[in-house]
Design a protein around this motif. Structure first.
Motif, PDB file in Angstrom:
ATOM      1  N   GLU A   7     -62.631-103.775  16.664  1.00  0.00           N
ATOM      2  CA  GLU A   7     -61.457-103.883  17.534  1.00  0.00           C
ATOM      3  C   GLU A   7     -60.769-102.533  17.668  1.00  0.00           C
ATOM      4  O   GLU A   7     -60.331-102.152  18.746  1.00  0.00           O
ATOM      5  CB  GLU A   7     -60.487-104.926  16.997  1.00  0.00           C
ATOM      6  CG  GLU A   7     -60.982-106.348  17.150  1.00  0.00           C
ATOM      7  CD  GLU A   7     -60.054-107.366  16.499  1.00  0.00           C
ATOM      8  OE1 GLU A   7     -58.916-107.004  16.165  1.00  0.00           O
ATOM      9  OE2 GLU A   7     -60.491-108.515  16.333  1.00  0.00           O
ATOM     10  N   HIS A   8     -60.693-101.791  16.567  1.00  0.00           N
ATOM     11  CA  HIS A   8     -60.050-100.482  16.582  1.00  0.00           C
ATOM     12  C   HIS A   8     -60.817 -99.528  17.503  1.00  0.00           C
ATOM     13  O   HIS A   8     -60.214 -98.794  18.284  1.00  0.00           O
ATOM     14  CB  HIS A   8     -59.967 -99.914  15.166  1.00  0.00           C
ATOM     15  CG  HIS A   8     -59.379 -98.545  15.105  1.00  0.00           C
ATOM     16  ND1 HIS A   8     -58.034 -98.316  15.292  1.00  0.00           N
ATOM     17  CD2 HIS A   8     -59.941 -97.334  14.909  1.00  0.00           C
ATOM     18  CE1 HIS A   8     -57.803 -97.021  15.198  1.00  0.00           C
ATOM     19  NE2 HIS A   8     -58.951 -96.398  14.966  1.00  0.00           N
ATOM     20  N   ARG A  11     -60.145-100.378  21.167  1.00  0.00           N
ATOM     21  CA  ARG A  11     -58.820 -99.933  21.587  1.00  0.00           C
ATOM     22  C   ARG A  11     -58.789 -98.429  21.784  1.00  0.00           C
ATOM     23  O   ARG A  11     -58.182 -97.929  22.705  1.00  0.00           O
ATOM     24  CB  ARG A  11     -57.773-100.320  20.536  1.00  0.00           C
ATOM     25  CG  ARG A  11     -56.802-101.332  21.027  1.00  0.00           C
ATOM     26  CD  ARG A  11     -55.632-101.526  20.132  1.00  0.00           C
ATOM     27  NE  ARG A  11     -56.006-101.669  18.741  1.00  0.00           N
ATOM     28  CZ  ARG A  11     -55.233-101.343  17.728  1.00  0.00           C
ATOM     29  NH1 ARG A  11     -54.040-100.862  17.939  1.00  0.00           N
ATOM     30  NH2 ARG A  11     -55.627-101.478  16.492  1.00  0.00           N
ATOM     31  N   ASP A  21     -47.855 -99.961  27.683  1.00  0.00           N
ATOM     32  CA  ASP A  21     -47.219-100.272  26.405  1.00  0.00           C
ATOM     33  C   ASP A  21     -47.848 -99.443  25.293  1.00  0.00           C
ATOM     34  O   ASP A  21     -49.064 -99.479  25.093  1.00  0.00           O
ATOM     35  CB  ASP A  21     -47.378-101.765  26.099  1.00  0.00           C
ATOM     36  CG  ASP A  21     -46.691-102.189  24.820  1.00  0.00           C
ATOM     37  OD1 ASP A  21     -45.829-101.431  24.303  1.00  0.00           O
ATOM     38  OD2 ASP A  21     -47.005-103.288  24.321  1.00  0.00           O
ATOM     39  N   SER A  23     -46.517 -99.522  22.085  1.00  0.00           N
ATOM     40  CA  SER A  23     -46.018-100.046  20.816  1.00  0.00           C
ATOM     41  C   SER A  23     -47.119-100.500  19.859  1.00  0.00           C
ATOM     42  O   SER A  23     -46.910-100.505  18.650  1.00  0.00           O
ATOM     43  CB  SER A  23     -45.041-101.194  21.060  1.00  0.00           C
ATOM     44  OG  SER A  23     -45.705-102.290  21.668  1.00  0.00           O
ATOM     45  N   LEU A  24     -48.279-100.863  20.353  1.00  0.00           N
ATOM     46  CA  LEU A  24     -49.348-101.341  19.484  1.00  0.00           C
ATOM     47  C   LEU A  24     -50.270-100.226  18.996  1.00  0.00           C
ATOM     48  O   LEU A  24     -51.168-100.468  18.201  1.00  0.00           O
ATOM     49  CB  LEU A  24     -50.180-102.405  20.208  1.00  0.00           C
ATOM     50  CG  LEU A  24     -49.423-103.666  20.615  1.00  0.00           C
ATOM     51  CD1 LEU A  24     -50.336-104.605  21.394  1.00  0.00           C
ATOM     52  CD2 LEU A  24     -48.839-104.364  19.400  1.00  0.00           C
ATOM     53  N   LEU A  25     -50.055 -98.997  19.451  1.00  0.00           N
ATOM     54  CA  LEU A  25     -50.914 -97.884  19.074  1.00  0.00           C
ATOM     55  C   LEU A  25     -50.462 -97.245  17.769  1.00  0.00           C
ATOM     56  O   LEU A  25     -49.261 -97.160  17.492  1.00  0.00           O
ATOM     57  CB  LEU A  25     -50.929 -96.824  20.175  1.00  0.00           C
ATOM     58  CG  LEU A  25     -51.432 -97.284  21.539  1.00  0.00           C
ATOM     59  CD1 LEU A  25     -51.289 -96.166  22.552  1.00  0.00           C
ATOM     60  CD2 LEU A  25     -52.861 -97.759  21.449  1.00  0.00           C
ATOM     61  N   SER A  26     -51.418 -96.793  16.998  1.00  0.00           N
ATOM     62  CA  SER A  26     -51.110 -96.109  15.739  1.00  0.00           C
ATOM     63  C   SER A  26     -50.688 -94.670  16.034  1.00  0.00           C
ATOM     64  O   SER A  26     -50.855 -94.173  17.153  1.00  0.00           O
ATOM     65  CB  SER A  26     -52.343 -96.094  14.836  1.00  0.00           C
ATOM     66  OG  SER A  26     -53.337 -95.240  15.379  1.00  0.00           O
TER      67      SER A  26
END
Length: 64
Positions: A7-8, A11, A21, A23-26
């Motif tokens: 999944e990483h 992404r 968006d 906000s979900l990113l490292s």
């Protein structure tokens, strides 16, 4: 490799969407996107300079 790793990677492989968006990113993903965008800005500026130089050369040629 675990499911989370897959999944990483998915992404990370996506392209940046302006206004998307974040906000979900490292922090690492954000840093990578900044590097990608800085490289794209450099590429665009280089192209702009080439076109500007070509335009100036044409103006000089036709003014003579």
């Amino acid at each position: 490799m675990s499911v989370f790793d897959d999944e990483h990677l998915k992404r990370q492989a996506t392209t940046h969407v302006v206004g998307g968006d974040l906000s979900l990113l490292s922090v690492d993903e954000l840093t990578a996107r900044v590097a990608i965008l800085q490289a794209e800005i450099k590429r665009i500026e280089d192209e702009r300079e080439k076109k500007s130089a070509g335009r100036k050369a044409a103006e000089t040629l036709f003014r003579s």
